[in-house]
Design an enzyme around this catalytic site. Sequence first.
Site, short mmCIF file in Angstrom:
data_model
loop_
_atom_site.label_atom_id
_atom_site.label_comp_id
_atom_site.label_asym_id
_atom_site.label_seq_id
_atom_site.Cartn_x
_atom_site.Cartn_y
_atom_site.Cartn_z
N HIS A 80 2.71 -26.72 12.94
CA HIS A 80 4.08 -27.21 13.18
C HIS A 80 4.12 -28.47 14.06
O HIS A 80 4.86 -29.41 13.79
CB HIS A 80 4.94 -26.14 13.86
CG HIS A 80 4.94 -24.81 13.17
ND1 HIS A 80 4.74 -24.68 11.81
CD2 HIS A 80 5.11 -23.55 13.64
CE1 HIS A 80 4.80 -23.39 11.49
NE2 HIS A 80 5.02 -22.69 12.57
N ASP A 103 -1.73 -21.19 16.48
CA ASP A 103 -0.50 -20.63 15.94
C ASP A 103 0.52 -21.71 15.59
O ASP A 103 1.10 -21.69 14.50
CB ASP A 103 0.10 -19.64 16.96
CG ASP A 103 1.31 -18.91 16.40
OD1 ASP A 103 1.29 -18.56 15.21
OD2 ASP A 103 2.29 -18.69 17.15
N ARG A 126 0.81 -1.24 0.00
CA ARG A 126 0.00 0.00 0.00
C ARG A 126 0.83 1.27 0.00
O ARG A 126 0.39 2.31 -0.47
CB ARG A 126 -0.87 0.02 1.27
CG ARG A 126 -1.95 -1.01 1.24
CD ARG A 126 -2.66 -1.07 2.55
NE ARG A 126 -1.82 -1.73 3.55
CZ ARG A 126 -2.29 -2.45 4.55
NH1 ARG A 126 -3.58 -2.61 4.70
NH2 ARG A 126 -1.48 -3.03 5.41
N HIS A 166 6.56 -23.88 7.49
CA HIS A 166 8.02 -23.86 7.33
C HIS A 166 8.73 -24.92 8.16
O HIS A 166 9.88 -25.23 7.91
CB HIS A 166 8.58 -22.45 7.58
CG HIS A 166 8.58 -22.03 9.01
ND1 HIS A 166 7.47 -21.59 9.65
CD2 HIS A 166 9.58 -21.98 9.93
CE1 HIS A 166 7.77 -21.28 10.89
NE2 HIS A 166 9.05 -21.51 11.10
N LYS A 216 12.49 -27.69 7.71
CA LYS A 216 13.68 -27.63 8.57
C LYS A 216 14.51 -28.89 8.33
O LYS A 216 13.99 -30.00 8.35
CB LYS A 216 13.28 -27.51 10.04
CG LYS A 216 12.74 -26.13 10.39
CD LYS A 216 12.57 -25.95 11.87
CE LYS A 216 11.84 -24.65 12.18
NZ LYS A 216 12.66 -23.44 12.07
N LYS A 268 0.61 -20.34 6.50
CA LYS A 268 -0.30 -20.66 7.58
C LYS A 268 -0.65 -19.39 8.35
O LYS A 268 0.11 -18.44 8.25
CB LYS A 268 0.33 -21.69 8.52
CG LYS A 268 1.68 -21.22 9.09
CD LYS A 268 1.96 -21.67 10.48
CE LYS A 268 1.21 -20.92 11.51
NZ LYS A 268 1.99 -19.92 12.27
N LYS A 314 5.10 -19.83 24.83
CA LYS A 314 5.94 -18.64 24.63
C LYS A 314 6.31 -18.13 26.02
O LYS A 314 5.62 -18.41 27.00
CB LYS A 314 5.14 -17.57 23.89
CG LYS A 314 4.92 -17.91 22.42
CD LYS A 314 4.79 -16.67 21.58
CE LYS A 314 4.45 -17.01 20.13
NZ LYS A 314 5.64 -17.16 19.29
C1 BG6 Z 1 5.39 -19.28 13.41
C2 BG6 Z 1 4.53 -18.83 14.55
O1 BG6 Z 1 4.65 -20.03 12.49
O2 BG6 Z 1 6.45 -20.09 13.91
C3 BG6 Z 1 5.37 -18.05 15.56
O3 BG6 Z 1 3.52 -18.00 14.05
C4 BG6 Z 1 6.54 -18.90 16.02
O4 BG6 Z 1 4.60 -17.67 16.69
C5 BG6 Z 1 7.31 -19.42 14.81
O5 BG6 Z 1 7.37 -18.07 16.81
C6 BG6 Z 1 8.40 -20.39 15.21
O6 BG6 Z 1 9.19 -20.67 14.10
P1 BG6 Z 1 10.74 -20.92 14.24
O7 BG6 Z 1 11.18 -21.30 12.89
O8 BG6 Z 1 11.32 -19.63 14.73
O9 BG6 Z 1 10.88 -22.00 15.25
#
Ligand code: BG6
Length: 471
Positions: A253, A248, A53, A191, A195, A161, A343
């Site tokens: 993950h 999240d 934007r 992601h 890894k 995601k 967290k």
């Molecule tokens: C993300 C989450 O998908 O993955 C975050 O939204 C999290 O909250 C993160 O911190 C963790 O990814 P990584 O690769 O840093 O372990």
Amino acid sequence: MPIERAPIADHPTIFVILGITGDLASRKLLPALLTLYSKRLLPQRFAIIGFSRRQFSRDEFREHIREHLNVKPGQFREEDIKHFLDHMTYEQGFFDNAPAYERLSERLKSIDDRWGQCSNKLFHLSVPPSLYEGILNRLAESKLTRPCDDATGWTRILIEKPFGNDIEGARSLDRLLGRLFDERQIFRIDHYLAKESLQNILAFRFENPMFEPMWRREHIDKVHIKLFEKEALDSRGAFYDKLGAIKDVGQNHMLAMLALIAMNEPRSFSAEDIRRERARVLNSIKRVSASQLKKTAAKGQYRGFTAEHGVDPRSSTETYFRLAAQLSGSRWRGVPFFLESGKGMAESKTEIDIYFKGKKPKKGSQTPPDQNILTFRIQPDECIKIKFFVKHPGYGFKAEPKTLRFKYSDTPWQDEIPNDYERLIRDAFIGDQTLFASTDEIMASWRFITSVLENWDKVPMALYEKGASEI
Ligand code: BG6
């Protein structure tokens, strides 16, 4: 097992980042693209178009990207950075504004005209998920979802995601994607799947047949998957408050890690077979009832969460959870898979512990029998270790625990490990979907998570201090 995949295709390609000024682009995408560029893994002819934007002049855009590019000083040669930036241009536009997409389309066409051919197009949605639907529709209306030529250039979409905010949202996003694209064009990013230390689970399991006979309920007592983060929230308070830890990282993950541990050996290592097995095992997770959930689950919120920027002061969003997943089928029946994430914990660590059944307890002994534990340390200090027992030297007979360990940092490989986004972008370029989630995996994950969320309010909330090592 295909350790090396095909080299990057050299067909001219344009990477369009919708939401170029966002955090994800500067933290993950652009550093990964720059790394691929500096390793000469991008096609000779490539362009990056940023769309967002904000108003920028050409120079302001370049300066903005340079300033926000999250790379360490000295990590790249200045010359590489400069040439990389030369490949970037900017298109200003509001995400719901049709004429902006017409302009984007013209910009793409003018690059194709300059190159004299129909290039590949990769669109990355680097925006909050609430904008996905609008953007996808605008892309379709301006015909950007279609390749310009069936024979040469392809068009692909990279989507992050969370896939929907609940099962219904996921289904409707999926329907929309399915209407606009063929499955081979859709690259859904989790992601974690990319890894290196997670991919190694498949190599460890299927390249070492000595472990496979033990990989079942007769020998495994429980599996514990942890994703702990020391950091509390960064700048994402408002976004995270609507999501909570389960959506999240739990729905994606954590279940991706479970899938790699519990899946059956695929018929081949093709994307199709691997994704099919991951989906099959996710589909075998039993829905959890309210009474089971009350007995086995926990949730928590770190003290101070409600004072974070963007968080509702009365928020009841969890920043920590612990769940027990049970799988059906003869292999895993009765083996709990604990999923635990938080967290604001004492340390950042992601690891998977597999507890093997203990020896029979000694007669009259009150202490639980010792167990062999196999640990996959996903990050940091990636390693695989096995706790086993040896005789303590001496005249008696006493066994003591020791550790057998394989550590990436003890090998010369450390600098070869591609980071997750680097790997994902490269795979999207070459069209390899192995490390991307399929629609079946996503729906299967949501089915289990929905059964948790239906009764989540019945699980009491524990408040914990930041830096807690357990809750
Ligand atoms: C993300 C989450 O998908 O993955 C975050 O939204 C999290 O909250 C993160 O911190 C963790 O990814 P990584 O690769 O840093 O372990």
